[in-house]
Design an enzyme around this catalytic site. Structure first.
Site, short mmCIF file in Angstrom:
data_model
loop_
_atom_site.label_atom_id
_atom_site.label_comp_id
_atom_site.label_asym_id
_atom_site.label_seq_id
_atom_site.Cartn_x
_atom_site.Cartn_y
_atom_site.Cartn_z
N CYS A 1 0.87 -1.17 0.00
CA CYS A 1 0.00 0.00 0.00
C CYS A 1 0.91 1.22 0.00
CB CYS A 1 -0.86 0.00 1.25
SG CYS A 1 -1.67 1.59 1.49
N GLU B 1 10.47 -0.81 -10.38
CA GLU B 1 9.32 -0.78 -11.29
C GLU B 1 8.00 -0.47 -10.58
OE1 GLU B 1 9.42 -4.45 -13.55
OE2 GLU B 1 10.86 -3.59 -14.92
N GLU C 1 12.56 -17.03 -11.58
CA GLU C 1 13.39 -16.45 -12.65
C GLU C 1 14.68 -17.24 -12.89
OE1 GLU C 1 13.37 -12.27 -11.57
OE2 GLU C 1 11.65 -11.97 -12.91
N GLU D 1 17.81 -2.22 -17.03
CA GLU D 1 17.76 -3.68 -17.25
C GLU D 1 17.55 -3.95 -18.73
OE1 GLU D 1 14.66 -5.71 -15.12
OE2 GLU D 1 14.97 -4.54 -13.30
C1 GAL Z 1 11.90 -6.74 -14.65
C2 GAL Z 1 12.10 -6.73 -13.15
C3 GAL Z 1 13.21 -7.67 -12.75
C4 GAL Z 1 13.03 -9.02 -13.40
C5 GAL Z 1 12.96 -8.82 -14.90
C6 GAL Z 1 12.79 -10.10 -15.67
O1 GAL Z 1 10.69 -6.21 -15.03
O2 GAL Z 1 12.42 -5.44 -12.69
O3 GAL Z 1 13.24 -7.79 -11.34
O4 GAL Z 1 11.86 -9.60 -12.92
O5 GAL Z 1 11.85 -8.01 -15.19
O6 GAL Z 1 12.79 -9.85 -17.05
#
Ligand code: GAL
Length: 680
Positions: free
Chosen positions: A118, A153, A365, A317
Site C-alpha cells: 500500500c 518498477e 526467474e 535492465e
Molecule cells: C523486470 C524486473 C526484474 C526481473 C525482470 C525479468 O521487469 O524489474 O526484477 O523480474 O523483469 O525480465
C-alpha cells in the site's frame, strides 16, 4: 541535484543478488572474476533484499552488503544501491497487515509476490524511510556508490480505506465544491450526484466503472500517490547523500505491441527523478514482425525516455539473451545483443545494464537469461556477446559525454489523452490504437533518420519546426492555445483524426467545437465514421490512391484548403486532408505509404532532412548521431539478417575496429553495427 552519474565511462552492469548466495562464497568470488572478464563495471544490489538486511524488526545485518562494496571497490567496480521497498519481509506483513495492498473490491491481498504494498500505509512509509536512512548512513560516503535505484518498477494501485481517504482529499483539493465535481462528472446521468465527499470511492467492477471522469481522476491520483510514496522514500537520501542522484526503473516497450507503460504518467513522474532509467525488453528474433519494425518501435521507446527530461538516460535492465516471460522465449541471434545494446546508446543511453548478472538457482526467474548462468562459465555464447558489448563501451569512452543531435520534429504524447481516449465508449471499442498511431508516424521519420522528440503538453514547442499531434481527443484550451501560438510563430503542425473533442474534465466541447482548435485547423469535424477492420476507404492525394482504415473524420472546411479527398463511401470526394496555412489536418487513418510520402515532402519543404555524410540503400539500416564538442559519433546499425552497404562521403574513424576510413563503401554484417567518429 546531479543530472548525471559521476563516472567516466559508459556503465556496463546489472542487477546482482549475492544475497541469494551467501552460503556459497566461492560463487561470489567467481562472479567478481567473471565481471572483470566481461567488462562489467557496476553492480546494482539490494533490490529485493529486505529480509537479508532486516531479518527481524529492528535487527539489521549489513555485513554481506559491506562485503559487496569492498569486493567491488577492489576492482574499480561501481555500485548502484537499491532501496528494498519492492518486496517486503514476511514478518512485516504478519505484524502490520496494512502494508499489503487492497484490490478494487476491497479484498486485502495475502502476503506474497513483490510490488504488493500500500503506498499510503503510514507504517510502510515509516519502515521504508527507516531502512533507506540506514542504507544512506552506512553507504552514502562509499566512493564507489554512484546512484540510488529507488524500489523497483513502481506500478499497481491500492484501494484500502487509507487510500480512499487520500483520494477524497485529492478530489476536494481539485474540485473544491461538490457542485463543481458533480457538474464535471456529469453526475445527473444515472442519478449519481454526490451529496458528501465521503461517498467518493475509487472505481471498481463491483461499484462504479462507468463514470469516465472518475476513472480518469483515479489514473491521475494513482500517479500522484506513487510519486508521493517515492518522495517519502527519497527524503532521507536527499538529506544524507545530496550528491548521489536518484532514479527509479521505468518500464515500457514490452512485446508484443511495444506499448509505452500504461499505468503511471511518466511525464509527471520524471520531474521527480534526477536521471531517467528504464527496463528495456524488446523481443528480438520474434516470429511475428521484422527486426526492422521492432527496431523502430524500440527506437521510439528510447526516444520517449530521452524526451522525458531531454537528457541522457540509463538502461537499467535488459536481457543478455532471452527472458522467461514471453509466450516463447527465443535466444537472440548472433550479433543481436550488440545491435540492440548499441541502438540504446545511439539514442542517448549512458549504460547497458542487465537483469541479471548471475542467474538464480531456484524460484521463478531461474531460467531467465543472465550474464553468468548456472554453468558459471565464460565460454558461453551469451557471455562472449556481453563481453563484446563491454569492449565496445570501453572503446566508446570518449563519446561518454556526448548528447543526441537536437530534434527539430516532435510528436505529442499525452497520458490523460491516452487514458481518456481508451475509456471513451466510442469509435472502435476494441482498440483505439493511440500508441500504434504514434508508432506509425514515428516510423516515417525513423526511416529517414530524422530525430524526433516525444513531448508532453507541458513541453516548450518553440524549439521545433514540426509538431505532430495525433488523435488528441482530450485537448485542453491551454494546449490548443500553445499550438495556435506555435503555428502563428511559423511552426508547422500536423493534427490527425479524433482531435479536440473533449476538455480535461471529459466533457465535450459544445457547438462547432473549441474555438481555438477551429481557428488552428480552419475546419469543423461534423462526424467520424468508424470502420470495421475489414472495411477500407481510400485517400486521393499527390495523384495517388492510398488505403484508409478504421477512422474517417467528415470535414467541413472553413478557412482550410482541401489537399486530399475520400475515394469511397457516402462521403466520397469530400475533404480527407486539409491545410490551413501551416496547420495540416489528416482526417483519416492512412497506410504507411501515405505517411512516408507526406512527411517526406514536408521534411524536404521545411529543410528538416538530417545531414549525415552517409548514403544508405535500405530503411533496414538506421543512422543516429551523438555529438561532443568536437566530433559526431554516427551509429550505423543494420537491423536485417542480410549484409548491407552504406556510402561514406568523408574520412572517419571506425571506433569499434579502431581504424581510419576514407570515403567509400562500407559493409555491415547481418545485425552489424559500426560507430564512426567524424571530427569537426
Ligand atoms: C523486470 C524486473 C526484474 C526481473 C525482470 C525479468 O521487469 O524489474 O526484477 O523480474 O523483469 O525480465
Amino acid at each position: 541535484m546531479p543530472d548525471k552519474v559521476n563516472v567516466d565511462k559508459f556503465i556496463h552492469g546489472g542487477d546482482y543478488n549475492p544475497d541469494q548466495w551467501l552460503d556459497h562464497p566461492e560463487v561470489i568470488d567467481r562472479d567478481f572474476e567473471l565481471f572483470k572478464e566481461a567488462g562489467i563495471n557496476s553492480v546494482t544490489v539490494g533490490i529485493f533484499a529486505w529480509d537479508k538486511l532486516e531479518p527481524s524488526e529492528g535487527v539489521y545485518d549489513f555485513s554481506w552488503l559491506d562485503d559487496v562494496f569492498d569486493r567491488a571497490e577492489k576492482q574499480g567496480c561501481k555500485v548502484i544501491l537499491s532501496t528494498p521497498s519492492g518486496a517486503r519481509p514476511r514478518w512485516m506483513a504478519e505484524k502490520y497487515p496494512e502494508v499489503l495492498r487492497v484490490d478494487e473490491n476491497g479484498r486485502r491481498n495475502l502476503y506474497g509476490e513483490r510490488h504488493n504494498h500500500c503506498y499510503t500505509s503510514p507504517v510502510y512509509r515509516q519502515k521504508v524511510r527507516e531502512i533507506n536512512r540506514r542504507l544512506a548512513e552506512r553507504y552514502g560516503r562509499r566512493e564507489n556508490l554512484i546512484l540510488w535505484h529507488i524500489s523497483n518498477e513502481y506500478g499497481g494501485e491500492c484501494h484500502c480505506e487509507l487510500c480512499q481517504q487520500e483520494f477524497r482529499k485529492w478530489m476536494k483539493e481539485k474540485y473544491k465544491t461538490l457542485d463543481n465535481l458533480n457538474r464535471c462528472y456529469w453526475n445527473e446521468f444515472w442519478s449519481h450526484l454526490y451529496t458528501s465527499w465521503d461517498q467518493i470511492h475509487s472505481p471498481s467492477s463491483s461499484g462504479d466503472s462507468n463514470v469516465l471522469g472518475l476513472n480518469l481522476d483515479w489514473h491521475r491520483f494513482v500517479t500522484d500517490r506513487t510519486i508521493d510514496f517515492f518522495e517519502n522514500e527519497v527524503a532521507p537520501l536527499r538529506e544524507l547523500t545530496p550528491d548521489i542522484p536518484v532514479t527509479t526503473n521505468f518500464m515500457g516497450g514490452n512485446p508484443p505491441d511495444s506499448h509505452v507503460f500504461y499505468d503511471l504518467d511518466y511525464q509527471k513522474f520524471a520531474k521527480h527523478v534526477d536521471i531517467v532509467s528504464w527496463d528495456s525488453y524488446p523481443n528480438w528474433a520474434n516470429g511475428y514482425e521484422t527486426t526492422e519494425k521492432l527496431a523502430a518501435k524500440t527506437a521510439l521507446m528510447n526516444d520517449v525516455m530521452h524526451s522525458l527530461k531531454h537528457q541522457n538516460y540509463l538502461i537499467m535492465e535488459n536481457t543478455p539473451s532471452q527472458v522467461n516471460w514471453h509466450p516463447v522465449n527465443r535466444a537472440k541471434l548472433p550479433g543481436m545483443h550488440e545491435m540492440g545494446s548499441l541502438q540504446e546508446i545511439a539514442h542517448g543511453a549512458d549504460s547497458v545494464m542487465y537483469f541479471q548478472l548471475h542467474q538464480s538457482r531456484g524460484a521463478s526467474e531461474m531460467f531467465h537469461g543472465a550474464v553468468i548462468t548456472s554453468k558459471m562459465s565464460s565460454k558461453t555464447r551469451v557471455f562472449r556477446d556481453v563481453s563484446r558489448v563491454g569492449r565496445d563501451l570501453e572503446l566508446l569512452k570518449d563519446a561518454k559525454d556526448s548528447r543526441c543531435a537536437e530534434a527539430r520534429v516532435a510528436i505529442v504524447f499525452d497520458y490523460d489523452n491516452m487514458w481518456a481516449l481508451d475509456d471513451a465508449r466510442a469509435y472502435s471499442n476494441q482498440s483505439k490504437k493511440y500508441w500504434e498511431t504514434i508508432q506509425h508516424h514515428y516510423k516515417a521519420f525513423w526511416d529517414m533518420d530524422i530525430p524526433v522528440d516525444i513531448i508532453s503538453t507541458d513541453d516548450d514547442l518553440g524549439k521545433y519546426s514540426l509538431v505532430i499531434d495525433p488523435m488528441h481527443f482530450m485537448m485542453t484550451e491551454k494546449f490548443a492555445g500553445k499550438l495556435k501560438k506555435f503555428t502563428e510563430d511559423g511552426g508547422t503542425l500536423v493534427g490527425t483524426y479524433i482531435n479536440g473533442i473533449v476538455d480535461e474534465n471529459f466533457l465535450t466541447y459544445l457547438g462547432q467545437g473549441m474555438d481555438t482548435w477551429r481557428q488552428i485547423y480552419g475546419l469543423e469535424v461534423t462526424e467520424t465514421d468508424t470502420l470495421y477492420p475489414e472495411q477500407k476507404n481510400n485517400l486521393e492525394m499527390f495523384g495517388k490512391t492510398y488505403e484508409v482504415r478504421d477512422y474517417c473524420d467528415l470535414i467541413e472546411p472553413e478557412s482550410a484548403e482541401v489537399e486530399g479527398t475520400y475515394g469511397d463511401f457516402f462521403y466520397k470526394g469530400t475533404p480527407a486532408v486539409t491545410r490551413n496555412g501551416n496547420a495540416w489536418y489528416i482526417g483519416c487513418r492512412t497506410d504507411d505509404g501515405f505517411l512516408a510520402d507526406f512527411y517526406g515532402r514536408l521534411c524536404r519543404d521545411l529543410g528538416l532532412d538530417f545531414e549525415i555524410p552517409l548514403e544508405k540503400h535500405s530503411s533496414k539500416v538506421s543512422v543516429r548521431v551523438r555529438q561532443t564538442d568536437d566530433a559526431d559519433y554516427c551509429f550505423i546499425i543494420n537491423f536485417s539478417h542480410e549484409k548491407q552497404d552504406v556510402e561514406l562521403s568523408c574520412d572517419a574513424e571506425d571506433v569499434l575496429l579502431q581504424e581510419e576510413l576514407n570515403s567509400g563503401s562500407l559493409e555491415l554484417e547481418p545485425y552489424g553495427v559500426k560507430v564512426l567518429k567524424i571530427s569537426r
